[in-house]
Write an enzyme that holds these catalytic residues in place. Sequence first.
Site, PDB file in Angstrom:
ATOM      1  N   SER A 125       0.417   6.225 -69.769  1.00  0.00           N
ATOM      2  CA  SER A 125       1.157   7.412 -69.314  1.00  0.00           C
ATOM      3  C   SER A 125       0.349   8.709 -69.485  1.00  0.00           C
ATOM      4  O   SER A 125      -0.018   9.073 -70.607  1.00  0.00           O
ATOM      5  CB  SER A 125       2.460   7.516 -70.118  1.00  0.00           C
ATOM      6  OG  SER A 125       2.964   8.829 -70.078  1.00  0.00           O
TER       7      SER A 125
HETATM    8  N1  LIG Z   1       7.240  15.873 -66.917  1.00  0.00           N
HETATM    9  C1  LIG Z   1       7.344  14.795 -67.870  1.00  0.00           C
HETATM   10  C2  LIG Z   1       7.078  13.466 -67.166  1.00  0.00           C
HETATM   11  C3  LIG Z   1       7.411  12.284 -68.052  1.00  0.00           C
HETATM   12  C4  LIG Z   1       7.476  10.989 -67.269  1.00  0.00           C
HETATM   13  O1  LIG Z   1       8.001  10.931 -66.143  1.00  0.00           O
HETATM   14  N2  LIG Z   1       6.954   9.911 -67.895  1.00  0.00           N
HETATM   15  C5  LIG Z   1       6.997   8.601 -67.260  1.00  0.00           C
HETATM   16  C6  LIG Z   1       5.771   7.783 -67.671  1.00  0.00           C
HETATM   17  S1  LIG Z   1       4.278   8.503 -67.138  1.00  0.00           S
HETATM   18  C7  LIG Z   1       8.223   7.834 -67.770  1.00  0.00           C
HETATM   19  O2  LIG Z   1       8.569   7.960 -68.926  1.00  0.00           O
HETATM   20  N3  LIG Z   1       8.871   7.032 -66.914  1.00  0.00           N
HETATM   21  C8  LIG Z   1       9.951   6.190 -67.319  1.00  0.00           C
HETATM   22  C9  LIG Z   1      11.270   6.599 -66.751  1.00  0.00           C
HETATM   23  O3  LIG Z   1      11.366   7.667 -66.094  1.00  0.00           O
HETATM   24  O4  LIG Z   1      12.239   5.836 -66.941  1.00  0.00           O
HETATM   25  C10 LIG Z   1       6.361  15.027 -69.015  1.00  0.00           C
HETATM   26  O5  LIG Z   1       5.374  15.740 -68.813  1.00  0.00           O
HETATM   27  O6  LIG Z   1       6.593  14.538 -70.124  1.00  0.00           O
END
Ligand SMILES: N[C@@H](CCC(=O)N[C@@H](CS)C(=O)NCC(=O)O)C(=O)O
Length: 225
Positions: A12
């Site tokens: 991530s």
């Molecule tokens: N804008 C957020 C983005 C976080 C994000 O979307 N992370 C993804 C992984 S890269 C995630 O956790 N996805 C799982 C989900 O949305 O269920 C940040 O900078 O922390």
Amino acid sequence: MGKLVLYGVEASPPVRACKLTLNALGLQYEYRLVNLLAGDQFNKEYTLKNPQHTVPVLDDHGKYIWDSHAIMAYLVRKYAKSDELYPKDFHKRAVVDQRLHFESGVIFQGCIRNIAHPVFRLNETEVPRAKIDAIYEVYAFLEAFLGTTTAAQKYLCGNSLTIADYSVVSSVSSLVGLAAIEQDKYPKLSGWLERMEQLPDYQSNNGNGAQMLIDMFSAKITKIV
Ligand SMILES: N[C@@H](CCC(=O)N[C@@H](CS)C(=O)NCC(=O)O)C(=O)O
């Protein structure tokens, strides 16, 4: 006093941006894996910490913070010995904030998530060319951002490294697997990326995870259409 805890997974980008920041500040922390492909982020225990069910989450002694940009800014404000990584000066901070919002809204949402969600969640194997074009558009913007202060600007906001560099490198270092940065087309951007790759502990905090995401994309994507 207990340790800080970072919840995340190596592939991530926003998790890696926080790891770069924690490392730069010399902070000890415990790293707890959240297996997104197994759906760990939807567990009740996790959604109580972060109802948006994203990684990273920072647990600072029972206070939960999510969104990498908020976490990085918080860590510098609370723990840094100087404000260099996130300057207090109003204008300098506004420049850093602009780059952080650009990463959040344009690079991560518009490029990484816009490709990753259909591929990893909806099992799509073809990526529309317009999504690759959007990555090149981001590169052109970053090339321009790198020329806004001096001719020999080293980092995204000037000649000092800031959390904007950590944020942007976390996603760009994986996007290169989908859209290569040609040196002659984006000389400032490729120079900046090389500079970032030479930072101490870059590989363990960002490089390895960036390659993992590239490999995950390569394993799933069969065609650009
Ligand atoms: N804008 C957020 C983005 C976080 C994000 O979307 N992370 C993804 C992984 S890269 C995630 O956790 N996805 C799982 C989900 O949305 O269920 C940040 O900078 O922390």
